[in-house]
Design an enzyme around this catalytic site. Structure first.
Site, PDB file in Angstrom:
ATOM      1  N   ASP A   1       3.345   7.598  -9.007  1.00  0.00           N
ATOM      2  CA  ASP A   1       4.154   7.489  -7.784  1.00  0.00           C
ATOM      3  C   ASP A   1       5.642   7.449  -8.144  1.00  0.00           C
ATOM      4  OD1 ASP A   1       2.849   5.147  -8.809  1.00  0.00           O
ATOM      5  OD2 ASP A   1       3.808   3.927  -7.269  1.00  0.00           O
TER       6      ASP A   1
ATOM      7  N   GLU B   1       1.827   4.850  -1.058  1.00  0.00           N
ATOM      8  CA  GLU B   1       2.640   4.411   0.089  1.00  0.00           C
ATOM      9  C   GLU B   1       3.469   5.556   0.679  1.00  0.00           C
ATOM     10  OE1 GLU B   1       2.346   2.754  -2.761  1.00  0.00           O
ATOM     11  OE2 GLU B   1       2.373   0.581  -2.456  1.00  0.00           O
TER      12      GLU B   1
ATOM     13  N   HIS C   1      -4.087  -8.740  -1.631  1.00  0.00           N
ATOM     14  CA  HIS C   1      -4.252  -7.380  -1.081  1.00  0.00           C
ATOM     15  C   HIS C   1      -5.450  -7.314  -0.135  1.00  0.00           C
ATOM     16  CE1 HIS C   1      -1.060  -5.384  -3.298  1.00  0.00           C
ATOM     17  NE2 HIS C   1      -1.427  -6.060  -4.370  1.00  0.00           N
TER      18      HIS C   1
ATOM     19  N   GLU D   1      -1.095  -9.324  -7.907  1.00  0.00           N
ATOM     20  CA  GLU D   1      -0.125  -9.636  -6.858  1.00  0.00           C
ATOM     21  C   GLU D   1      -0.712 -10.529  -5.762  1.00  0.00           C
ATOM     22  OE1 GLU D   1       2.723  -5.733  -7.101  1.00  0.00           O
ATOM     23  OE2 GLU D   1       0.915  -5.533  -5.882  1.00  0.00           O
TER      24      GLU D   1
ATOM     25  N   ASP E   1      -7.240  -2.501   0.508  1.00  0.00           N
ATOM     26  CA  ASP E   1      -5.915  -3.095   0.332  1.00  0.00           C
ATOM     27  C   ASP E   1      -5.461  -3.621   1.691  1.00  0.00           C
ATOM     28  OD1 ASP E   1      -3.249  -3.687  -0.782  1.00  0.00           O
ATOM     29  OD2 ASP E   1      -3.891  -2.358  -2.391  1.00  0.00           O
TER      30      ASP E   1
HETATM   31  C1  ACM Z   1      -0.485  -2.855  -9.205  1.00  0.00           C
HETATM   32  O1  ACM Z   1       0.285  -1.915  -9.387  1.00  0.00           O
HETATM   33  N1  ACM Z   1      -0.212  -3.782  -8.301  1.00  0.00           N
HETATM   34  C2  ACM Z   1      -1.705  -2.981  -9.965  1.00  0.00           C
END
Ligand code: ACM
Length: 544
Positions: free
Chosen positions: A411, A461, A248, A318, A177
């Site tokens: 999370d 994170e 990413h 993303e 990432d």
């Molecule tokens: C994701 O949560 N961006 C796959």
């Protein structure tokens, strides 16, 4: 006795459980016999239950007997404990037998989850039972993000044990990432020399003004990966490696600046990202990028063999298109390939690697953004932005893994209280997860067959270490495991109170395993993180 009887305390609940008379006691003389095909499960039982009980479980017949029974479905098992004659576990394959061995361990009580006996010489009584069991879904997974925060190898192996204890069978390994590249690639050493390290790290949500100034990083050597893959295979867990592209990718670009859009920004100035969010620095749509990542995937395929990694995840989520819009080179590429726009470039990447993986006998899986621009035949989708991507994919004949962020992103905070550590996202309680339904009711029977199963995702994170990961994952993973394994009724009809009763037994197992789960009463004082900003989604509509 029903499968949900708290006295059995089995999690996930088996399909059928009938109580017999009396109990069978394991002792130092109890032999363990493995018929052909059952040797691996016998080895696992001796190593784990043997260590916990101190019993030798020496080779022999007439005590605990393990065998395959081809009349059973591959992951189905039968477990019979007879007070007079002992224990017999049969499985459709070694995987089914292994799931049965997990039930056997649960029946022995919480101390069977320790690594050494705490009361040598104690009796190990098993209640007389007959269990017939098989999973609802063939894909029962957990995704761990080891990029944002690195989980050292031993912690990954421990997570594989925790998956096994919950009868989960897919480990989705998010290896790359923006914030770190975590897998050694021999032909591109800078991916880990440079890409696995960052100088500092945002502490809390990206809007937090706190930084941890400690240099941070880590990666798995290729031998570490081989060990993880072999450890998973012994536990009948498939591993899905993820190499995220074309977004990413800042860690990769910081290591090899030519991978980025060099006509838009000076990519030599990029370093591994130290904060969170969606990152604009994406891969350049060049032949050089394709060849580079083919090289990466060649090593990935060698490390993750087809038998245990039939699927390879290419991310695809993303990917902001701003740099491609601003890049003369990317625009020229769009024209040359006859594509409509930048979205076409994204699907050009995905189609390329779909064909490349298919030629090598693997299947591509990606996040649901890969639907945009049309999915190649055979590609599968991880439906994360809700159910819609999965519904569209299943209706068009593509396989789907349901992991909607509104339900099974672990999370996300598990309580609305102000003392939840670094609260992120929606409130999703243990009960919410228990009432998660992977197959949306609007799917036809035929389309529903494309739902391979489900997985819970863990983005790290704000999880700096294994203890923080444990807190977010447990106890909700136990509820998730029951959703994925057990044949539960429709969400509104699920007996959450009975599940909570069985969780009493299960918390004792988690204690024995040393899991830092969230207590039903909330975080313990040292599990709180006062003053560290999260990003709660206030007033998010309840999920229906
Ligand atoms: C994701 O949560 N961006 C796959």
């Amino acid at each position: 006795m029903t499968p949900t009887d708290p006295a059995a305390g089995l999690v996930p609940a088996p399909r059928r459980l009938v109580h017999g008379q009396g109990a069978y006691a394991l002792d130092a003389r109890t032999p363990l016999g493995a018929a052909p095909g059952a040797e691996g499960v016998a080895r696992w039982l001796r190593a784990t239950v043997g260590a916990a009980t101190g019993l030798p479980l020496a080779e022999g017949a007439g005590g605990v007997e393990l065998a395959l029974d081809e009349t059973l479905a591959p992951e189905a098992y039968r477990l019979v404990v007879d007070a007079g004659t002992g224990v017999r576990i049969t499985g459709g394959t070694a995987a089914g037998l292994f799931r049965g061995a997990q039930t056997f361990r649960q029946l022995l009580g919480p101390d069977a989850f320790r690594r050494a006996p705490i009361a040598p010489g104690r009796a190990w009584d098993l209640p007389a039972v007959a269990v017939e069991d098989e999973p609802r879904f063939s894909w029962r997974g957990l995704m761990l993000d080891v990029s944002r925060h690195f989980l050292p190898k031993d912690d990954v192996l421990r997570y594989l044990d925790l998956l096994a204890a919950h009868k989960l069978n897919v480990f989705h390994f998010h290896l790359t990432d923006d914030q770190g590249w975590r897998i050694e690639i021999k032909r591109y050493p800078r991916l880990t020399e440079t890409g696995a390290w960052r100088s500092r790290t945002k502490y809390g949500h990206r809007a937090s003004d706190l930084w941890d100034e400690t240099p941070y990083g880590g990666y798995y050597t290729q031998d570490d990966i081989r060990e993880i893959v072999a450890y998973a295979a012994e536990r009948h867990i498939r591993v899905v490696p993820e190499i995220d592209l074309p977004g990413h990718a800042q860690a990769a670009i910081s290591a090899y600046p030519e991978l980025g859009n060099t006509d838009v920004i000076d990519t030599t100035t990029l370093s591994v990202w130290d904060t969170w969010g969606v990152n604009p620095n994406v891969l350049a749509p060049t032949d050089n990028t394709l060849r580079f990542f083919e090289g990466v995937f060649e090593e990935v395929l060698e490390l993750f063999p087809a038998e245990t990694s039939p699927f390879v995840h290419v991310g695809g989520d993303e990917c902001p298109k701003d740099q491609w819009k601003a890049s003369p080179a990317a625009q020229a590429r769009i024209a040359e390939l006859g594509l409509k726009d930048e979205d076409g470039l994204q699907s050009w990447f995905i189609r390329h690697f779909d064909a490349w993986l298919t030629e090598r006998g693997r299947r591509l899986i990606g996040w649901d953004e890969i639907l945009e621009g049309g999915l190649p035949d055979g590609a599968a989708v991880s439906s994360w932005r809700g159910y819609a991507g999965g519904v569209a994919a299943a209706r068009s004949g593509h396989d789907v893994v349901m992991c909607p962020e509104q339900q099974v992103y672990l999370d996300h905070r598990q309580d609305g209280g102000s003392d939840e550590p670094m609260p992120i996202g929606y409130v999703r309680t243990l009960e919410d997860v228990y009432r998660f339904e992977p197959v949306p009711p609007e799917l036809s029977e035929e389309a529903a067959r494309h739902v391979l199963g489900t997985q819970a995702n863990v983005w790290t994170e704000v999880m700096q270490n294994r203890s923080r990961v444990d807190y977010q994952v447990f106890p909700r993973l136990a509820a998730f495991a029951e959703v994925a394994w057990s044949h539960l009724p429709a969400p509104a009809d699920r007996d959450f109170a009975a599940f909570e009763d069985r969780m009493t037994a299960h918390y004792a197992r988690l204690d024995a395993l040393g899991v830092d789960y969230r207590r039903p009463g909330g975080p313990l004082p040292w599990q709180r993180r006062p003053g560290v900003l999260g990003r709660p989604i206030e007033g998010a509509p309840p999920v229906v």
